[in-house]
Design an enzyme around this catalytic site. Sequence first.
Site, PDB file in Angstrom:
ATOM      1  N   GLY A 152       0.448  -1.063  -0.037  1.00 28.96           N
ATOM      2  CA  GLY A 152      -0.268  -0.464  -0.169  1.00 28.96           C
ATOM      3  C   GLY A 152       0.617   1.168   0.120  1.00 28.96           C
ATOM      4  CD  GLU A 156      -2.346   2.511  -3.636  1.00 30.29           C
ATOM      5  OE1 GLU A 156      -1.911   2.344  -4.216  1.00 30.29           O
ATOM      6  OE2 GLU A 156      -2.059   2.521  -2.391  1.00 30.29           O
ATOM      7  CG  ASN A 195       4.594   8.573 -12.948  1.00 30.34           C
ATOM      8  OD1 ASN A 195       4.672   9.602 -13.378  1.00 30.34           O
ATOM      9  ND2 ASN A 195       4.881   7.723 -12.492  1.00 30.34           N
ATOM     10  CG  ASP A 215       5.098   3.319  -2.439  1.00 29.54           C
ATOM     11  OD1 ASP A 215       4.496   4.134  -2.990  1.00 29.54           O
ATOM     12  OD2 ASP A 215       4.697   3.026  -2.292  1.00 29.54           O
TER      13      ASP A 215
END
Length: 311
Positions: A37, A134, A178, A239
């Site tokens: 996650g 998310e 990105n 992450d």
Amino acid sequence: MVLVAGSANLDFVVRAPHIPAPGETILGGAFQTFAGGKGANQAVACARAGGVATHMLLALGDDAFAAPIEASLNSADVTLHTVRPSGVPTGSAFICVDDQAENAITVAPGANACLTSAHLPPLKGYSHLLMQLEIPMETVTAYALAARAAGVQVALNAAPAQPLASELLAAVDVLVVNEGELRTLAGVQGSIAFCLAHLPCPVVVVTLGARGCVVREGATFHVQTGFEVLAVDTTGAGDTFCGALVAALADHTPMAQALRQASAAAALACTQMGAQNSVPTAQAVAAFLAQSPQPQDASDIEALRQYAGLS
Ligand code: RIB
């Protein structure tokens, strides 16, 4: 002190020679599960980077998938603010990792979709709030606005890519994207430097995989070349970069040094399978940096500057 608000998933991972195309079935290797996650991965990276205490606001189901995630966060010393909606499963992610270490990920949000504006804990004592995309967009926006109003620095990793409301962008102090996300959000055609200049956030970081990253901090540009490692799985590398970067900034580390530490941590995260379990400790990052050339290779810097349209 850093608060990470975001997703926690159990990752179901299979390694395969290549990522299957639509309609294709392939035979992969052994199946593994890992704590993952984007939110929880970033919380672990922030905590393992050291220097600042890390808390996380997350939502988990009342099921067997939650326990390995909690165990991973607890072992990294992340203090948890857990929401447990009833009758909803823990988030899960289905990941194929290919022999080039790249991945394709599908997330079933489960409990992550239940985080609402009402769940934000009091922000007193936090210097930074770190989020991803998310959890519901209206929740991210509400948290960002609350943090901005409380004088807490807002860091947003705009992944997975989605359009961002101008109200949200205006409340973000540090945006990490990105290259594809950068071009979509900037909404202009041109070089990376040109796109970075078109976003309103005070600090915008574009991560460029193995090439490294480019950052606009106000009117100043920084470049950090990537560190070479033998990559086996890039899952969670981005992450790790985000968590380590925010930990360093919260610890008052100058931007250039923060980028070097975050990039080294991200490179090391690629050297093992899995997300949270591959996040390196501060000691591992320091040892890696001690045997890495400093300053960065001049020709590598110039190649990155040219790629970004900075020279
Ligand atoms: O960024 C990697 C993460 O994306 C995985 O851990 C998976 O759970 C998804 O959230």
